[in-house]
Design an enzyme around this catalytic site. Structure first.
Site, short mmCIF file in Angstrom:
data_model
loop_
_atom_site.label_atom_id
_atom_site.label_comp_id
_atom_site.label_asym_id
_atom_site.label_seq_id
_atom_site.Cartn_x
_atom_site.Cartn_y
_atom_site.Cartn_z
N GLU A 123 139.81 -18.57 53.19
CA GLU A 123 138.62 -19.42 53.29
C GLU A 123 138.06 -19.79 51.92
O GLU A 123 137.60 -20.93 51.71
CB GLU A 123 137.55 -18.66 54.11
CG GLU A 123 136.30 -19.44 54.40
CD GLU A 123 136.57 -20.69 55.22
OE1 GLU A 123 136.88 -20.57 56.41
OE2 GLU A 123 136.46 -21.80 54.66
N GLY A 128 134.61 -23.23 47.79
CA GLY A 128 133.79 -22.07 47.41
C GLY A 128 133.17 -21.42 48.63
O GLY A 128 133.86 -20.93 49.51
N GLY A 181 130.50 -19.62 35.03
CA GLY A 181 131.58 -19.06 35.85
C GLY A 181 132.16 -20.03 36.86
O GLY A 181 132.79 -19.61 37.83
N LYS A 199 143.36 -28.27 46.32
CA LYS A 199 142.49 -28.07 47.49
C LYS A 199 142.69 -29.18 48.52
O LYS A 199 142.70 -28.92 49.72
CB LYS A 199 141.03 -28.00 47.03
CG LYS A 199 140.73 -26.74 46.20
CD LYS A 199 139.41 -26.87 45.47
CE LYS A 199 139.04 -25.60 44.72
NZ LYS A 199 137.92 -25.83 43.80
N1 HSE Z 1 137.03 -24.06 39.12
C1 HSE Z 1 136.76 -24.23 40.51
C2 HSE Z 1 135.72 -25.33 40.66
C3 HSE Z 1 136.28 -22.94 41.11
O1 HSE Z 1 135.07 -25.66 39.66
O2 HSE Z 1 135.54 -25.85 41.75
C4 HSE Z 1 136.17 -22.94 42.59
O3 HSE Z 1 137.43 -23.12 43.20
#
Ligand code: HSE
Length: 414
Positions: A123, A128, A181, A199
């Site tokens: 998931e 995210g 992060g 994705k």
């Molecule tokens: N680096 C990815 C983003 C983290 O910025 O969406 C989440 O998959």
């Protein structure tokens, strides 16, 4: 008691451990069992002084007989791929947030999980904290899905928002996204559009019941976008977003990741910072949109812990369908759209004449384009192939030094 082993203690791994600790009482009451983190794999013990005896550098202490669920949050393909395979073969349920791994080896790992009668859950690999995989495999599975339009990368959306709303420069915004992060260990993956493409391949594979390899997706990142592009987008009442788009029709699948101008007031125009937005079109549900935090420690941990809850509550050996048969997506957008063209030239009048001959024009933009030796305009395009042919013809004129283009989609207006 359910015993958990965690591979990786970066942003997401530490978020999972923190969230399990923070909400342990609630989770115990909800599930009727304790969720207990037995071991966490790290590369280097010296880096940490807070997690005490939980940490180990030995992978066999995490992928261990005593563990029921292995959580892989290391990122990258190797050694994550080997560890996940090992865990599945030992009949451990596996949860991963690793989109690189799912995009590259998802079908094989699902098949291995099926063979071993355990669960492979992912998931957190897309969107995210937004629940999106399970809605697609379960709640929305009655639908034939014909299109996906989405903002799937938090880092680039954060950068574009800062450039648009605060005139922040690209490098500064990227550094901030890294500090928060959001970015990948190698942020090239974010800014070049590869993360969003991975994705999109995961979602499209689920949506269309056929493997859409991320390497076949037409990808353009945000590295070429400058302050001038943003200024012109604003003049058109638009925002620039890195959109991941796929469409399915009788001819096949189209899939692309590219910066697109969308209406500032439309649904995508209002999704800012690290938020993601995913819109589907299903034959029964119609349009449906999911919005939420697409990157960051606790939002991603929320999706991982959601997978733990799902396994503890429901897992009885059922699996989603494994889609291994592939079809290459088409790289050309087949529907009408607009392009904003920025044409470098030392003869603006000739260029304007040629554009008027070749394209249906929506808008010439004057402003300071003259000083910059550019012609800026928005042109109507019937489909991408014919648009490229016209651009080629334009390019062949001697008085053009370069053409920059950006897609504008009217359909995004709510
Ligand atoms: N680096 C990815 C983003 C983290 O910025 O969406 C989440 O998959």
């Amino acid at each position: 008691m359910v015993s958990i082993g965690v591979l990786g203690y970066g942003v997401v791994g530490s978020g999972v451990v923190d969230l399990l600790q923070k909400n342990s009482e609630r989770l115990r009451q909800k599930l009727g069992v304790d969720l207990n983190v037995l071991k966490v794999l790290v590369r280097n013990l010296d880096k940490y002084n807070d997690a005490g005896s939980l940490l180990t550098i030995k992978e066999e202490e995490v992928i261990h007989e005593k563990v029921d669920i292995v959580i892989e949050v290391m990122g990258g393909i190797h050694p994550a791929y080997d560890y996940v395979k090992k865990a599945l073969k030992m009949k451990k349920h596996v949860i991963t947030a690793n989109k690189d791994l799912v995009a590259a080896h998802g079908e094989e790992l699902m098949a291995l999980a099926l063979e071993n009668q355990v669960c492979f859950a992912y998931e957190a690999s897309v969107g995210g904290g937004i629940p999106i995989i399970r809605p697609m495999t379960d709640s929305l599975a009655a639908n034939e899905i014909s299109q996906i339009t989405a903002i799937l990368n938090g880092t680039t959306n954060f950068i574009l928002t800062k450039m648009y709303k605060e005139d922040m420069d690209y490098g500064h915004a990227l550094r901030e996204a890294q500090q928060l992060g959001f970015a990948e260990a190698n942020p090239e993956s974010d800014v070049m559009g590869y993360d969003a493409a991975r994705k999109l391949s995961i979602l499209s594979t689920l949506a269309y019941d056929q493997k859409i390899d991320w390497k076949d997706i037409d990808v353009e990142g945000i590295t070429e976008i400058d302050a001038q592009d943003i200024k012109y987008a604003k003049k058109l009442g638009c925002v620039i977003k890195l959109l991941a788009i796929s469409r399915k029709n009788e001819k096949g699948v189209f899939a692309a990741v590219r910066p697109v101008m969308v209406s500032e007031k439309g649904p995508f125009g209002q999704i800012d910072n690290e938020f993601n937005g995913i819109r589907f079109e299903g034959d029964a549900i119609g349009e449906m949109m999911f919005i939420g935090k697409g990157a960051g420690k606790l939002p991603t941990a929320s999706a991982v812990v959601g997978d733990i809850i799902h396994i503890v509550q429901n897992y009885k050996g059922k699996h989603g369908k494994v889609t291994a048969q592939g079809q290459r997506p088409s790289l050309k957008w087949e529907h009408p759209f607009q392009w904003m063209l920025r044409i470098k030239t030392n003869d603006r009048y000739k260029v304007m004449g040629s554009i008027s001959e070749l394209f249906a024009i929506n808008n010439f933009m004057f402003d300071d384009a003259q000083d910059k030796g550019e012609v800026i305009c928005v042109v109507e395009i019937e489909n991408e192939q014919s648009g490229y042919e016209k651009l080629q013809e334009l390019q062949s004129k001697g008085y053009i030094q370069g053409i920059k283009k950006m897609m504008k989609l009217e359909e995004m207006v709510s």
